[in-house]
Design a protein around this motif. Structure first.
Motif, mmCIF file in Angstrom:
data_model
loop_
_atom_site.group_PDB
_atom_site.id
_atom_site.type_symbol
_atom_site.label_atom_id
_atom_site.label_comp_id
_atom_site.label_asym_id
_atom_site.label_seq_id
_atom_site.Cartn_x
_atom_site.Cartn_y
_atom_site.Cartn_z
ATOM 1 N N UNK A 26 -52.024 -45.630 76.968
ATOM 2 C CA UNK A 26 -52.917 -46.743 76.613
ATOM 3 C C UNK A 26 -54.077 -46.244 75.763
ATOM 4 N N UNK A 27 -54.650 -45.121 76.168
ATOM 5 C CA UNK A 27 -55.773 -44.550 75.408
ATOM 6 C C UNK A 27 -55.346 -44.201 73.985
ATOM 7 N N UNK A 28 -54.206 -43.554 73.836
ATOM 8 C CA UNK A 28 -53.706 -43.194 72.503
ATOM 9 C C UNK A 28 -53.487 -44.436 71.650
ATOM 10 N N UNK A 29 -52.913 -45.477 72.244
ATOM 11 C CA UNK A 29 -52.681 -46.735 71.526
ATOM 12 C C UNK A 29 -54.004 -47.335 71.066
ATOM 13 N N UNK A 30 -54.975 -47.360 71.957
ATOM 14 C CA UNK A 30 -56.271 -47.942 71.597
ATOM 15 C C UNK A 30 -56.923 -47.127 70.489
ATOM 16 N N UNK A 31 -56.984 -45.818 70.660
ATOM 17 C CA UNK A 31 -57.626 -44.976 69.641
ATOM 18 C C UNK A 31 -56.952 -45.096 68.278
ATOM 19 N N UNK A 32 -55.636 -45.243 68.264
ATOM 20 C CA UNK A 32 -54.895 -45.328 67.003
ATOM 21 C C UNK A 32 -54.980 -46.707 66.348
ATOM 22 N N UNK A 33 -55.324 -47.735 67.116
ATOM 23 C CA UNK A 33 -55.228 -49.095 66.591
ATOM 24 C C UNK A 33 -56.503 -49.917 66.625
ATOM 25 N N UNK A 34 -57.493 -49.484 67.354
ATOM 26 C CA UNK A 34 -58.722 -50.275 67.443
ATOM 27 C C UNK A 34 -59.434 -50.235 66.083
ATOM 28 N N UNK A 35 -59.949 -51.361 65.632
ATOM 29 C CA UNK A 35 -60.677 -51.350 64.364
ATOM 30 C C UNK A 35 -61.841 -50.351 64.400
#
Length: 153
Positions: A26-35
């Protein structure tokens, strides 16, 4: 269950073995995709993604000493939680998410106002989380937040 960890790395180290992989994903997804312009930090004993004071000096109305929260992830007693304040503030985003959720999993959506609970951690719809994280910029989040604050006054 709020953590007393001082930073994200400490938080990740203290996770039970069965929670490390999904929280890290989840953290990796957020870091890679959050504006851009959101900051990662510990917030309310969870990994949080916030609007820094340099962008929004007013801070969070519940505690002006804290930056404006946006997304948090946490390992709770019986589930993994993703808190998305934009879902709470934007009816259009909430509708999009609740319409999309059944397309990504056969599990029933377990959700509070801003909290999405994942009790079956091996069935988290990560592809849907990618889309959700990309949906709102810092400027859009601030506008939605301020609109909600004005409504409540």
């Amino acid at each position: 269950m709020q953590s007393k960890a001082n930073n994200v790395e400490e938080y990740l180290k203290e996770l039970p073995e069965g929670r490390k992989t999904p929280i890290n994903k989840l953290r990796e997804i957020i870091l890679a995709n959050i504006p851009t312009d959101f900051n990662e930090e510990m917030s309310y004993g969870m990994i949080g993604y916030v609007v820094p004071f340099t962008i929004y000096p007013e801070g969070y109305h519940c505690n002006k000493e804290l930056p404006l929260p946006f997304i948090s992830i946490a390992s709770q007693k019986n589930f993994i939680a993703l808190y998305h304040m934009g879902i709470y503030a934007s009816p259009a985003l909430l509708k999009w998410f609740t319409d999309e959720y059944p397309k990504h999993t056969n599990l029933k959506l377990d959700m509070g106002k801003s909290c999405i609970r994942f009790k079956k951690i091996d069935q988290i719809p990560f592809d849907l989380i990618v889309e959700l994280v990309r949906k709102m910029s810092v400027a859009e989040w601030i506008a939605a937040y301020e609109a909600q604050i004005k409504k409540s006054k």
